[in-house]
Design a protein around this motif. Structure first.
Motif, PDB file in Angstrom:
ATOM      1  N   ILE A  22       6.218   8.534   4.479  1.00  0.00           N
ATOM      2  CA  ILE A  22       7.192   7.552   4.459  1.00  0.00           C
ATOM      3  C   ILE A  22       8.394   8.223   4.881  1.00  0.00           C
ATOM      4  O   ILE A  22       9.323   7.100   5.170  1.00  0.00           O
ATOM      5  CB  ILE A  22       7.041   7.067   3.007  1.00  0.00           C
ATOM      6  N   ALA A  44       1.422  11.061   0.903  1.00  0.00           N
ATOM      7  CA  ALA A  44       2.188   9.761   1.244  1.00  0.00           C
ATOM      8  C   ALA A  44       3.703  10.031   1.528  1.00  0.00           C
ATOM      9  O   ALA A  44       4.301   9.436   2.292  1.00  0.00           O
ATOM     10  CB  ALA A  44       1.992   8.830   0.154  1.00  0.00           C
ATOM     11  N   ALA A  85      -1.506   2.465   3.647  1.00  0.00           N
ATOM     12  CA  ALA A  85      -0.114   2.830   3.805  1.00  0.00           C
ATOM     13  C   ALA A  85       0.632   2.891   4.838  1.00  0.00           C
ATOM     14  O   ALA A  85       1.538   2.337   5.412  1.00  0.00           O
ATOM     15  CB  ALA A  85       0.326   4.345   2.996  1.00  0.00           C
ATOM     16  N   ALA A 142       0.838  -1.237  -0.180  1.00  0.00           N
ATOM     17  CA  ALA A 142       0.127  -0.083   0.079  1.00  0.00           C
ATOM     18  C   ALA A 142       0.851   1.136  -0.160  1.00  0.00           C
ATOM     19  O   ALA A 142       0.482   2.162  -0.580  1.00  0.00           O
ATOM     20  CB  ALA A 142      -0.920  -0.004   1.263  1.00  0.00           C
ATOM     21  N   PRO A 143       1.910   1.211   0.652  1.00  0.00           N
ATOM     22  CA  PRO A 143       2.786   2.477   0.510  1.00  0.00           C
ATOM     23  C   PRO A 143       3.130   3.069  -0.679  1.00  0.00           C
ATOM     24  O   PRO A 143       3.235   3.955  -1.104  1.00  0.00           O
ATOM     25  CB  PRO A 143       3.819   2.229   1.542  1.00  0.00           C
ATOM     26  N   ALA A 187       0.076   4.375  -2.434  1.00  0.00           N
ATOM     27  CA  ALA A 187       0.015   5.527  -1.887  1.00  0.00           C
ATOM     28  C   ALA A 187       0.817   6.640  -2.459  1.00  0.00           C
ATOM     29  O   ALA A 187       0.074   7.859  -2.938  1.00  0.00           O
ATOM     30  CB  ALA A 187       0.125   5.648  -0.403  1.00  0.00           C
TER      31      ALA A 187
END
Length: 391
Positions: free
Chosen positions: A154, A150, A318, A138-139, A142
């Protein structure tokens, strides 16, 4: 308050905050995936917090050990990968209840625990890895869909993971909350904790697709490692009584939407380790404080749900994926360190996300990997027998 008394209290608060902040998004996403509406999801989160808190308090006081309970994060990821089942949310609640009763039965009948322990570790690890894979992707999704929200999340996670690992996920969550508040038009939530009782229903697909894999994942990836963590710090509580308590907490919480609670594994070290107190006999104060703090955090479940509803779903996933990267790495290592083909079968079937007859992929992955494992063992045993006869 003296420093020696304050230290385990602070450790307990940190244990609760880290445990809550690092994975409540996974819990909410999992409950929504199996059909819960926003009120039911808030109720489920509250039920889990109270069940975790009360169970931790009872076990800590009774045994004077730093026994910390937690909700089943891999179990919540399982719900997210499984999705709706026949019978809807009521059937999912019925599966939660059955899972709790199964955990209690394992505490009462040690033979059940030994049977679970016979599941090959590579297959159990591969099943968990397959469950977690989609969420851990998911990250990346995103960044493609909501890059301005996002990327800062991160980056903050990566920096904190390097320099203050314990705070990496809470830091990423805080960054996501800031992004949500800045971009959201308004934030309204229920200040009063939401309690939404659910009547359980029992369907075959929910029992096979949710109850069984939820039970296995909770036992294999949480309760057993949780006992190992405690043993590593010199604490050996009676496993049967711990399972009875966590199983009862799971069963009770199911009626309000809680999926499963268990022994804490990773966060258990925060309360059981020397950072909580130099004297092991005083560390139970840390887990006691953690239990109290979890109940308090549960009172804010309405705010947590409101934030999740305002955010792009991929951003919440994410944050959850970042929280589970470590678990994914550990499960992949456990699955493939010996190069077991049956683990690969389990992994690809589970990660496929394909359901048959209304039953989710985790069950089919376990079934396929187990069948292949038995086939390979039978083949080796047959060859060994032929060689012996020839000699």
């Amino acid at each position: 308050m003296e420093r020696t008394t304050l230290r385990p209290v602070i450790a307990g608060i940190v244990t609760a905050v880290v445990g809550f902040a690092s994975s409540f998004t996974i819990v909410l996403a999992g409950l929504r995936a199996v059909g819960a509406d926003s009120r039911q999801a808030a109720s489920g989160l509250l039920a889990l917090c109270v069940a975790v808190g009360v169970t931790t308090i009872v076990l800590s006081v009774r045994h004077r050990m730093p026994i910390t309970a937690a909700w089943s994060t891999p179990g919540a990821a399982l719900l997210l990968s499984t999705g709706p089942v026949d019978g809807g949310y009521s059937a999912a609640v019925g599966a939660f209840l059955v899972c709790g009763l199964a955990i209690m039965a394992t505490g009462l009948f040690p033979a059940l625990g030994r049977l679970i322990a016979r599941i090959p570790q590579p297959i159990a690890g591969a099943m968990l890895a397959g469950i977690l894979l989609k969420l851990c992707l998911a990250p990346v999704a995103a960044v493609a869909q909501v890059p301005l929200m996002a990327i800062p999340v991160i980056v903050i996670w990566a920096l904190l993971y390097r320099f203050a690992r314990m705070w990496a996920v809470p830091g990423a969550l805080a960054a996501a909350v800031v992004a949500i508040v800045v971009t959201a038009p308004s934030l309204t939530f229920d200040a009063v904790p939401v309690v939404a009782p659910a009547v359980p229903a029992f369907t075959g697909s929910a029992m096979v697709g949710i109850a069984l894999p939820l039970f296995l994942v909770t036992m294999a990836s949480q309760n057993v490692p949780g006992m190992a963590v405690l043993s590593g710090y010199g604490f050996r509580p009676p496993f049967g009584q711990v399972l009875l308590a966590t199983g009862a907490g799971t069963a009770a919480g199911a009626f309000l939407g809680g999926h499963a609670i268990n022994l804490a594994a990773i966060s258990a070290a925060l309360a059981a380790g020397p950072d909580a107190h130099e004297d092991p006999a005083r560390r139970w104060v840390a887990s006691l404080t953690s239990g109290i703090s979890m109940v308090v955090l549960g009172l804010g479940s309405g705010l947590a749900v409101a934030l999740v509803l305002l955010a792009p779903p991929v951003l919440i996933e994410a944050v959850a994926g970042l929280a589970l990267l470590g678990a994914l790495a550990a499960s992949i290592a456990a699955a493939f360190r010996a190069g077991v083909e049956s683990a690969a079968v389990t992994f690809v079937v589970t990660a496929s996300g394909v359901s048959f007859f209304g039953v989710g992929p985790a069950f089919w992955g376990l079934l396929a990997g187990g069948a292949f494992h038995l086939l390979m063992n039978y083949k080796d045993s047959f060859r060994s027998t032929r060689v012996t006869e020839s000699a």
